[in-house]
Design a protein around this motif. Structure first.
Motif, PDB file in Angstrom:
ATOM      1  N   GLU A  22       0.831  -1.203   0.000  1.00 55.79           N
ATOM      2  CA  GLU A  22       0.000   0.000   0.000  1.00 55.79           C
ATOM      3  C   GLU A  22       0.869   1.257   0.000  1.00 55.79           C
ATOM      4  N   ALA A  32      -5.435   3.629  -2.128  1.00 57.44           N
ATOM      5  CA  ALA A  32      -6.755   3.206  -1.638  1.00 57.44           C
ATOM      6  C   ALA A  32      -7.246   1.966  -2.371  1.00 57.44           C
ATOM      7  N   GLU A  33      -7.039   1.952  -3.672  1.00 56.40           N
ATOM      8  CA  GLU A  33      -7.468   0.807  -4.497  1.00 56.40           C
ATOM      9  C   GLU A  33      -6.743  -0.474  -4.059  1.00 56.40           C
ATOM     10  N   ALA A  36      -7.843  -1.850  -0.491  1.00 58.99           N
ATOM     11  CA  ALA A  36      -9.084  -2.631  -0.487  1.00 58.99           C
ATOM     12  C   ALA A  36      -8.829  -4.061  -0.944  1.00 58.99           C
ATOM     13  N   GLU A  39      -6.968  -5.999   1.862  1.00 61.04           N
ATOM     14  CA  GLU A  39      -7.877  -6.379   2.946  1.00 61.04           C
ATOM     15  C   GLU A  39      -8.653  -7.641   2.581  1.00 61.04           C
ATOM     16  N   ALA A  40      -9.152  -7.709   1.344  1.00 57.68           N
ATOM     17  CA  ALA A  40      -9.903  -8.890   0.891  1.00 57.68           C
ATOM     18  C   ALA A  40      -9.013 -10.129   0.890  1.00 57.68           C
TER      19      ALA A  40
END
Length: 210
Positions: A22, A32-33, A36, A39-40
């Motif tokens: 990140e 930000a993209e 996400a 996190e998944a």
């Protein structure tokens, strides 16, 4: 002299507070993209290797020179130096195996008392990231394999190994170790681990050392 035991940690969100991919993505304006997607992947919702390739693709065009700025933003997890010092005092070794990147760990790991480490490598052309992973991806199975290999190389029985991690990519390593610890972990990892360490402080692990 043979080491008495082995502690193997994940890097991102375990050894350090950050997710390095990140921080690198921030250099491309895509933080930000990528966050996400990370996190998944850590929740186990998508295949890690596929997720890593797609996230690394977002790093295309980032200059290697920006790694210095990335390194300056990294926050070691509280208690990490106390933990590695305690391991060494008791005759143990510290390893880190990471779905992150050698480009960062090669500088960072020695400063935190880590004895051996393995991570992914980023493909580079003319000082610029190509958006591809160079070589085999360090996935969940690779993490478990490295724990076993390091133990064997150092004459340490598997029951004297400790694995510490936070994400789905750490589940096989946690299962393979003599003691698997979920650290500041996702629910699936807390459910699978033998014990869970709640506060974000690695010195909490010291009383569990053999």
């Amino acid at each position: 002299m043979t080491a008495r035991f082995l502690v193997v940690l994940d890097a991102d969100s375990t050894l350090i507070r950050n997710e390095v991919i990140e921080l690198i993505a921030d250099e491309a304006g895509r933080g930000a993209e990528v966050a996400a997607a990370t996190e998944a992947a850590m929740r186990g919702e998508i295949d890690f290797a596929s997720s890593l390739r797609s996230r690394v693709a977002a790093l295309q065009g980032v200059p290697v020179a920006s790694f210095e700025r990335v390194l300056s933003r990294i926050e070691p997890t509280p208690g990490v130096r106390e933990l590695t010092a305690a391991v060494h005092e008791r005759g143990g070794l510290v390893g880190v195996v990471s779905g992150g990147f050698h480009e960062i760990l090669d500088t960072l790991a020695p400063t935190l008392g880590v004895d051996m480490w393995r991570a992914n490598r980023l493909a580079v052309e003319d000082g610029i990231l190509t958006g591809e992973v160079d070589g085999d991806i360090v996935d969940a199975q690779a993490k478990a394999d490295h724990l076993a290999a390091w133990a064997a190389e150092n004459g340490i029985p598997v029951h004297r190994t400790i694995a510490i991690g936070d994400g789905a990519n750490d589940l096989k390593m946690i299962a393979a170790a003599g003691l698997g610890l979920a650290f500041n972990a996702k629910p699936a990892v807390r459910a699978a681990a033998m014990m869970s360490v709640g506060p974000v402080d690695l010195s909490q692990v010291i009383p569990l050392l053999p």
